[in-house]
Motif scaffolding. Structure first.
Motif, PDB file in Angstrom:
ATOM      1  N   LYS A   4       0.848  -1.202   0.000  1.00  9.35           N
ATOM      2  CA  LYS A   4       0.000   0.000   0.000  1.00  9.35           C
ATOM      3  C   LYS A   4       0.881   1.249   0.000  1.00  9.35           C
ATOM      4  O   LYS A   4       2.052   1.185   0.360  1.00  9.35           O
ATOM      5  N   VAL A   5       0.277   2.361  -0.385  1.00 12.50           N
ATOM      6  CA  VAL A   5       1.054   3.592  -0.510  1.00 12.50           C
ATOM      7  C   VAL A   5       0.780   4.513   0.684  1.00 12.50           C
ATOM      8  O   VAL A   5      -0.344   5.006   0.849  1.00 12.50           O
ATOM      9  N   PRO A   6       1.817   4.731   1.532  1.00  7.38           N
ATOM     10  CA  PRO A   6       1.631   5.656   2.654  1.00  7.38           C
ATOM     11  C   PRO A   6       1.403   7.075   2.130  1.00  7.38           C
ATOM     12  O   PRO A   6       2.102   7.511   1.216  1.00  7.38           O
ATOM     13  N   GLY A   7       0.422   7.771   2.691  1.00  4.16           N
ATOM     14  CA  GLY A   7       0.136   9.128   2.227  1.00  4.16           C
ATOM     15  C   GLY A   7      -0.990   9.171   1.212  1.00  4.16           C
ATOM     16  O   GLY A   7      -1.542  10.233   0.960  1.00  4.16           O
TER      17      GLY A   7
ATOM     18  N   ILE B  81      -3.016   4.931   2.846  1.00  2.00           N
ATOM     19  CA  ILE B  81      -3.038   5.028   4.309  1.00  2.00           C
ATOM     20  C   ILE B  81      -2.439   6.366   4.729  1.00  2.00           C
ATOM     21  O   ILE B  81      -1.287   6.665   4.417  1.00  2.00           O
ATOM     22  N   GLN B  82      -3.225   7.174   5.430  1.00  5.87           N
ATOM     23  CA  GLN B  82      -2.716   8.454   5.953  1.00  5.87           C
ATOM     24  C   GLN B  82      -2.089   8.225   7.327  1.00  5.87           C
ATOM     25  O   GLN B  82      -2.658   7.504   8.151  1.00  5.87           O
ATOM     26  N   VAL B  83      -0.926   8.838   7.556  1.00  4.81           N
ATOM     27  CA  VAL B  83      -0.224   8.639   8.827  1.00  4.81           C
ATOM     28  C   VAL B  83       0.017   9.987   9.506  1.00  4.81           C
ATOM     29  O   VAL B  83       0.436  10.952   8.861  1.00  4.81           O
TER      30      VAL B  83
ATOM     31  N   GLY C 286       5.794  13.310   1.553  1.00  7.29           N
ATOM     32  CA  GLY C 286       4.365  13.014   1.396  1.00  7.29           C
ATOM     33  C   GLY C 286       3.917  11.687   2.005  1.00  7.29           C
ATOM     34  O   GLY C 286       2.785  11.256   1.819  1.00  7.29           O
ATOM     35  N   GLU C 287       4.806  11.037   2.758  1.00  6.69           N
ATOM     36  CA  GLU C 287       4.447   9.732   3.351  1.00  6.69           C
ATOM     37  C   GLU C 287       3.815   9.888   4.729  1.00  6.69           C
ATOM     38  O   GLU C 287       3.067   9.020   5.181  1.00  6.69           O
TER      39      GLU C 287
END
Ligand code: GYE
Length: 304
Positions: A227-230, A233-235, A251-252
């Protein structure tokens, strides 16, 4: 206003002091920055500073503190692992040593500020949790299924960062914490716990980590899960370390609420004020900033 500490053991006025600092761990950049700040400031002022490192083990920290008490320093700084360290603070007070708590509190029913210890110098952890929730609302448009990575169980920042976040999201019906688990404030556990939780909660769309190290571990786990962080999935996290600011810039990581580790100047100012005036407020709260895409890059160079 905040009451003043007057009944704790007194500190005579001297040109320089013998000071001890019980640090709870050295396993992350935040801790190293705090220890470095204490050492630099002590040296600057000519104080003799002894530092112990409890390796993130409560039993070791209790032994460290007992050993420091036996050395009879003029003053003792403690960064307690959990709130359970009140008894050993009481021992230090009984030995006539003024104790100053740094960055975490103890159970105040066992040891009280202004009595068994002088004061606690901290950030407002409840407020940090709220600010993290507001950032999460912004990152996700107010809709998210959130994995929460908690800090060390029983530590005051873990307790209060959870409390603040939970309080704030009651105002955001679309934000839901689907699972919450400790990853002990470390990057390695942040990664392994996230790996497991992404499998048990494949519908999760966001991660709230109580510190940057866990968030960075979580980001690695998100990527490993394909999956792509940012975006997938928002962190959001707390601290403001260099690696975290770099991740924000990339942007992660959506944002990190600052928790300033540079305690040295405030710690020794407070100690010296206590010697001169015989009283200081029983709690001192540091001011924190928020780092997001707008200001992360320009703060990387001065970060730790
Ligand atoms: O956020 C974390 C560290 O007690 C405020 O402890 C401190 C926290 C900080 O391990 O990175």
């Amino acid at each position: 206003g905040v009451p003043m500490a007057t009944a704790a053991p007194k500190l005579p006025v001297k040109d320089t002091y013998t000071v001890a600092f019980s640090q709870n761990a050295s396993n992350n950049p935040w801790r190293l920055a705090e220890t470095a700040s204490m050492r630099e400031e002590a040296e600057e002022r000519g104080h003799q500073l002894t530092v112990t490192d409890a390796n993130n083990e409560q039993a070791k920290q209790i032994q460290d503190i007992k050993g420091l008490i036996a050395q009879k320093p003029d003053a003792l700084f403690i960064a307690p692992i959990t709130e359970q360290l009140g008894n050993v603070v009481v021992e230090a007070a009984a030995a006539g040593i003024p104790v100053f708590l740094l960055d975490r509190d103890v159970d105040n029913t066992v040891a009280k500020p202004g009595e068994q210890f002088v004061t606690v110098i901290v950030s407002d952890f409840v407020q940090q949790g709220k600010r993290a929730a507001w950032a999460m609302a912004k990152a996700t448009g107010g809709n998210a299924k959130i994995i929460e990575l908690e800090g060390t169980t029983g530590s005051s920042p873990a307790i209060d960062r959870k409390k603040g976040f939970d309080e704030a999201i009651t105002q955001c019906p679309g934000l839901e914490v689907v699972v919450s688990q400790s990853a002990d404030f470390t990057r390695a556990e942040g990664q392994s716990v996230t790996e497991t939780l992404l499998q048990s909660h494949p519908d999760a769309t966001a991660i709230y980590a109580h510190n940057d190290e866990m968030a960075l571990g979580a980001i690695a786990a998100v990527r490993a899960a394909g999956k792509v962080p940012g975006s997938d999935i928002q962190v959001v996290s707390i601290d403001g370390s260099r690696d975290a600011l770099t991740a924000v810039d990339a942007g992660e990581l959506f944002a990190t609420v600052e928790s300033n580790p540079r305690f040295g100047p405030r710690a020794f100012d407070t100690m010296e004020q206590y010697a001169r005036e015989g009283q200081v407020p029983v709690q001192l709260v540091l001011e924190d900033r928020l780092f997001d895409k707008a200001n992360a890059a320009q703060n990387i160079a001065t970060a730790y």
